[in-house]
Design a protein around this motif. Structure first.
Motif, PDB file in Angstrom:
ATOM      1  N   PHE A   1       0.901  -1.157   0.115  1.00 54.60           N
ATOM      2  CA  PHE A   1      -0.077   0.100   0.009  1.00 54.60           C
ATOM      3  C   PHE A   1       0.968   1.207  -0.112  1.00 54.60           C
ATOM      4  O   PHE A   1       1.790   1.162   0.654  1.00 54.60           O
ATOM      5  N   GLY A   2       0.353   2.349  -0.678  1.00 55.36           N
ATOM      6  CA  GLY A   2       1.073   3.418  -0.786  1.00 55.36           C
ATOM      7  C   GLY A   2       1.830   3.823  -2.039  1.00 55.36           C
ATOM      8  O   GLY A   2       2.371   4.989  -2.433  1.00 55.36           O
ATOM      9  N   VAL A   3       2.085   2.667  -3.000  1.00 56.53           N
ATOM     10  CA  VAL A   3       2.823   2.922  -4.124  1.00 56.53           C
ATOM     11  C   VAL A   3       1.949   3.445  -5.385  1.00 56.53           C
ATOM     12  O   VAL A   3       2.482   3.840  -6.296  1.00 56.53           O
ATOM     13  N   GLY A   4       0.716   3.178  -5.142  1.00 49.45           N
ATOM     14  CA  GLY A   4      -0.352   3.515  -6.140  1.00 49.45           C
ATOM     15  C   GLY A   4      -1.084   4.947  -5.911  1.00 49.45           C
ATOM     16  O   GLY A   4      -0.511   5.931  -5.123  1.00 49.45           O
ATOM     17  N   ILE A   5      -2.038   5.414  -6.355  1.00 51.66           N
ATOM     18  CA  ILE A   5      -2.874   6.617  -6.360  1.00 51.66           C
ATOM     19  C   ILE A   5      -4.189   6.290  -5.814  1.00 51.66           C
ATOM     20  O   ILE A   5      -5.115   7.158  -6.058  1.00 51.66           O
ATOM     21  N   THR A   6      -4.344   5.272  -5.069  1.00 52.49           N
ATOM     22  CA  THR A   6      -5.713   5.024  -4.472  1.00 52.49           C
ATOM     23  C   THR A   6      -5.992   5.898  -3.285  1.00 52.49           C
ATOM     24  O   THR A   6      -5.071   6.423  -2.655  1.00 52.49           O
ATOM     25  N   SER A   7      -7.322   6.231  -3.501  1.00 52.32           N
ATOM     26  CA  SER A   7      -8.130   6.991  -2.637  1.00 52.32           C
ATOM     27  C   SER A   7      -8.702   6.225  -1.588  1.00 52.32           C
ATOM     28  O   SER A   7      -9.023   5.093  -1.432  1.00 52.32           O
ATOM     29  N   PHE A   8      -8.864   6.825  -0.159  1.00 53.15           N
ATOM     30  CA  PHE A   8      -9.589   6.121   0.921  1.00 53.15           C
ATOM     31  C   PHE A   8     -10.919   5.841   0.600  1.00 53.15           C
ATOM     32  O   PHE A   8     -11.733   5.207   1.108  1.00 53.15           O
ATOM     33  N   LYS A   9     -11.619   6.711  -0.411  1.00 50.68           N
ATOM     34  CA  LYS A   9     -12.821   6.058  -0.717  1.00 50.68           C
ATOM     35  C   LYS A   9     -12.934   4.712  -1.370  1.00 50.68           C
ATOM     36  O   LYS A   9     -14.033   3.961  -1.376  1.00 50.68           O
ATOM     37  N   PHE A  10     -11.842   4.446  -2.134  1.00 47.88           N
ATOM     38  CA  PHE A  10     -11.766   3.149  -2.830  1.00 47.88           C
ATOM     39  C   PHE A  10     -11.707   2.006  -1.638  1.00 47.88           C
ATOM     40  O   PHE A  10     -12.607   1.197  -1.719  1.00 47.88           O
ATOM     41  N   PHE A  11     -11.110   2.345  -0.392  1.00 50.24           N
ATOM     42  CA  PHE A  11     -11.256   1.341   0.867  1.00 50.24           C
ATOM     43  C   PHE A  11     -12.576   1.276   1.318  1.00 50.24           C
ATOM     44  O   PHE A  11     -12.899   0.287   1.799  1.00 50.24           O
ATOM     45  N   ARG A  12     -13.221   2.478   1.392  1.00 51.65           N
ATOM     46  CA  ARG A  12     -14.558   2.534   2.117  1.00 51.65           C
ATOM     47  C   ARG A  12     -15.484   1.555   1.162  1.00 51.65           C
ATOM     48  O   ARG A  12     -16.353   0.824   1.890  1.00 51.65           O
ATOM     49  N   GLU A  13     -15.289   1.686  -0.087  1.00 50.18           N
ATOM     50  CA  GLU A  13     -16.243   0.664  -0.887  1.00 50.18           C
ATOM     51  C   GLU A  13     -15.846  -0.682  -0.913  1.00 50.18           C
ATOM     52  O   GLU A  13     -16.554  -1.692  -0.743  1.00 50.18           O
ATOM     53  N   LEU A  14     -14.399  -0.915  -0.822  1.00 54.01           N
ATOM     54  CA  LEU A  14     -13.970  -2.612  -0.645  1.00 54.01           C
ATOM     55  C   LEU A  14     -14.106  -3.074   0.555  1.00 54.01           C
ATOM     56  O   LEU A  14     -14.003  -4.150   0.918  1.00 54.01           O
ATOM     57  N   LYS A  15     -13.746  -2.245   1.630  1.00 54.85           N
ATOM     58  CA  LYS A  15     -13.797  -2.597   3.067  1.00 54.85           C
ATOM     59  C   LYS A  15     -12.846  -3.767   3.379  1.00 54.85           C
ATOM     60  O   LYS A  15     -13.137  -4.744   3.634  1.00 54.85           O
ATOM     61  N   PRO A  16     -11.512  -3.456   3.062  1.00 47.37           N
ATOM     62  CA  PRO A  16     -10.465  -4.477   3.676  1.00 47.37           C
ATOM     63  C   PRO A  16     -10.367  -4.432   5.123  1.00 47.37           C
ATOM     64  O   PRO A  16     -10.655  -3.482   5.664  1.00 47.37           O
ATOM     65  N   ASP A  17      -9.722  -5.415   5.668  1.00 50.05           N
ATOM     66  CA  ASP A  17      -9.559  -5.623   6.970  1.00 50.05           C
ATOM     67  C   ASP A  17      -8.394  -4.726   7.292  1.00 50.05           C
ATOM     68  O   ASP A  17      -8.144  -4.269   8.702  1.00 50.05           O
ATOM     69  N   PHE A  18      -7.222  -4.922   6.671  1.00 54.37           N
ATOM     70  CA  PHE A  18      -5.834  -4.602   7.064  1.00 54.37           C
ATOM     71  C   PHE A  18      -5.448  -3.844   5.805  1.00 54.37           C
ATOM     72  O   PHE A  18      -5.691  -4.367   4.624  1.00 54.37           O
ATOM     73  N   VAL A  19      -4.379  -3.114   5.871  1.00 55.07           N
ATOM     74  CA  VAL A  19      -3.231  -2.735   4.916  1.00 55.07           C
ATOM     75  C   VAL A  19      -1.926  -2.750   5.461  1.00 55.07           C
ATOM     76  O   VAL A  19      -1.585  -2.662   6.611  1.00 55.07           O
TER      77      VAL A  19
END
Length: 641
Positions: free
Chosen positions: A556-574
């Motif tokens: 995590f951190g090498v791309g340009i992903t926003s935290f909106k992306f994580f709210r939608e996918l709902k992972p448990d850890f990064v």
């Protein structure tokens, strides 16, 4: 008077014989010159056709017209469909054409068939400009008997006869030496007597004209050869020139020669050609070529080639692997900038390999190709360098694609894998953590294969799904057999599997079969892999959650992903990429970024882990930033499960 008349007739007869000899010599030399020109031109035309990429017959005809003069030119398909046709004005220099045809020359059209390009080329070269001048010279020779016939009147019979014989011998000698080597030979024009100045001047003009024609044809042939070795889109030397250059300059170079070889692959070319057209694809290739050249020009004696439609080759002589990493980083940075402007998913990936003098070209290409496969498993526009000392000897020819396929099949068939675990140590009592399962692949001789290379080649050979299924099946069986159901384990999943419907169905059924173990599993997927298709990524994560397992987004951190992306996918850890962990105790920027990411993740209920923790100082700094868990050799090395 009768003797003088006989002498005059003898002189006229000798002059006629001389003229006939010169005409025959002229016809023979012209015939030889035209034959060589036809043969060289045919070879050069075949090379131009074989390296013609655009498929446009007008472009092909323009390329041919720049280098050749044609009487007739027809470009058609193999089925007879005429694509382009042109004809020149009628013949001139009819006398020279007639003499050459009587001497055996054929001026029939030549035909070249190229099945790969679906091209049938019928052409006839235009020799008129050369033959007109030669015909004029031949007409001058026809008039020579009248000139030579009156020579006895002006000179004494004895001196004329001796002078004439010397002149004839000198002319024959000059012509013979000139025919043997038109460029290198410098005739001794002073060997002809002064009284034959006109003949001397005519011969000098003929020699000068012939030398000029020969030089022009040689220069034209060289220019055509250069065109055949040049890529028409970028202007770079092509694959044939690269092979020639490598064999001449590197394979036979000094024993202490070394450097780095790289291949940059334009992965978006096919998609651009299909969606935006070939012109956009060419512009994309030109832009990548410009970027590569600008970066490569900062290194001494660097060379850039275009190997095929999507691959560029870069030779960086006498630089170390560390300098090559700087080169790759500059290239990646430029590609990232271009990606933002062009709205592409990626631009190009680069595989690098070190080399030493005498290294076989095939081995070098295979290593660089494998490095590209490794780079493509990372973030966009990534690079990977394969060093000589890295793992198993990847330069060995035994690790070509077919042998890799055999090795992978053997691993899959005979379950030649072993499992290790590396602990993620929780930073506090309330933090949840687990042990990541690592895998080692082995050969028939029980030799450990380089894991990254194995997985990259499995991806390339379309075996990665079968490999992931074997790892999951082996892990579940091992956990059950060793009664480890009270522990939590992390399993890595490739991006291909995340987006494969059949794999998702198989995994769900397999997890439901051992539901008590499924609740103890955490599947790790790279951020880059999830970004490739958000819809299928969400479907995969939802399935994992239904089965009772959890998800970690790694790298995590090498791309340009926003935290909106994580709210939608709902992972448990990064799991933060190791580049943010290394030397974080001294890097204020990384400390700030890490604290920001941890705070945002905790706000949406996502745990944060750090990998590649190698020192106590790094561990303490991360714990002060409220990291949930640390992983690395300082925390614990991989051990058998």
């Amino acid at each position: 008077m009768r003797i003088f008349r006989s002498l005059l007739l003898a002189q006229l007869l000798a002059a006629v014989i001389l003229v006939i000899t010169l005409l025959i010599t002229l016809v023979f030399y012209t015939q030889k010159l035209l034959d060589n020109r036809e043969r060289d031109s045919r070879v050069a035309i075949e090379q131009v056709i074989s390296h013609h990429l655009s498929g446009d017959p007008k472009i092909l005809s323009r390329q041919l017209d720049r280098s050749f003069q044609f009487s007739n030119l027809r470009i058609s398909q193999l089925d007879g469909t005429v694509l382009h046709e042109q004809n020149s004005p009628p013949r001139q220099a009819a006398l020279m054409f007639w003499l050459l045809e009587k001497a055996g020359s054929s001026f029939r059209p030549e035909t070249i068939r190229n099945t790969e390009q679906d091209i049938l080329l019928s052409y006839q070269l235009n020799h008129q400009s050369s033959l007109v001048l030669l015909q004029q010279f031949a007409l001058v020779l026809v008039l020579l008997p009248f000139l030579l016939g009156w020579i006895p009147i002006l000179f004494a019979r004895g001196s004329l006869s001796r002078s004439y014989r010397r002149t004839t011998e000198s002319i024959n000698s000059l012509i013979d030496s000139f025919i043997k080597d038109p460029l290198k030979t410098q005739p001794d024009w002073q060997s002809l007597p002064d009284e034959f100045a006109d003949i001397n001047l005519a011969l000098q003009k003929l020699a000068s004209f012939s030398q000029k024609q020969f030089k022009d044809m040689t220069s034209s042939a060289q220019q055509i050869a250069e065109e055949a070795y040049k890529d028409p889109v970028t202007g770079l030397p092509n694959r044939n020139r690269f092979v020639q250059f490598y064999e001449e300059q590197f394979k036979l170079s000094e024993q202490n020669e070394f450097g780095v070889f790289a291949i940059t692959r334009c992965t978006e070319l096919q998609g651009l050609n299909q969606t935006r057209g070939y012109q956009e694809g060419d512009e994309y290739i030109k832009e990548v070529s410009t970027i590569i050249n600008k970066v490569a020009d900062t290194y001494n004696a660097s060379r850039v080639f275009r190997l095929n439609s999507s691959d560029f080759a870069i030779l960086l002589p006498r630089i170390t692997s560390k300098e090559a990493e700087n080169f790759a980083l500059q290239l990646q940075s430029r590609f990232n900038e271009y990606q933002k402007l062009s709205e592409l998913d990626s631009v190009a990936y680069t595989g690098l390999a070190t080399y030493e003098s005498g290294k076989a070209l095939g081995e070098l290409l295979a290593i660089a190709d494998t490095s590209i496969s490794l780079a493509q498993t990372k973030q966009s526009n990534a690079w990977h360098i394969q060093k000589e000392s890295a793992g198993l000897d990847m330069s060995s020819s035994s690790y070509g694609n077919q042998n890799w396929r055999n090795v992978i099949e053997d691993v899959l068939t005979n379950n030649r894998i072993s499992l290790l675990v590396q602990l993620i140590q929780p930073s506090n009592r309330s933090a949840k953590a687990y042990s990541e399962v690592l895998v080692r692949f082995k050969t028939v001789e029980n030799q450990v294969l380089p894991t990254a290379s194995f997985l990259a080649m499995a991806e390339k050979l379309d075996k990665i799904i079968a490999v992931d299924r074997l790892i999951i099946e082996t892990a579940l069986t091992t956990i059950k057999n060793k009664n480890l159901q009270d522990q939590y384990f992390g399993l890595n999943i490739s991006a291909r599997c995340v987006h494969d419907d059949q794999f998702i169905i198989w995994l769900e059924r397999r997890l439901l079969k051992d539901a008590h173990i499924a609740s103890r599993l955490i599947f790790e997927v790279s951020e880059f892999g999830l970004q490739q298709n958000l819809k299928t990524s969400k479907r995969f994560i939802d399935m994992v959650h239904r089965a009772g397992s959890r998800i970690t987004v790694e790298k995590f951190g090498v791309g340009i992903t926003s935290f909106k992306f994580f709210r939608e996918l709902k992972p448990d850890f990064v799991k933060m990429d190791g580049s943010y962990t290394r030397h974080i105790d001294d890097d204020k920027n990384n400390q700030y970024f890490m604290r920001l990411m941890i705070d945002l993740a905790h706000r949406i209920g996502v745990g944060v882990f750090a990998e590649s923790v190698e020192t106590q100082e790094e561990k303490h700094m991360l714990e002060s930033l409220f990291i949930d868990g640390n992983q690395g050799y300082y925390i614990g090395k991989p051990t058998p499960i």
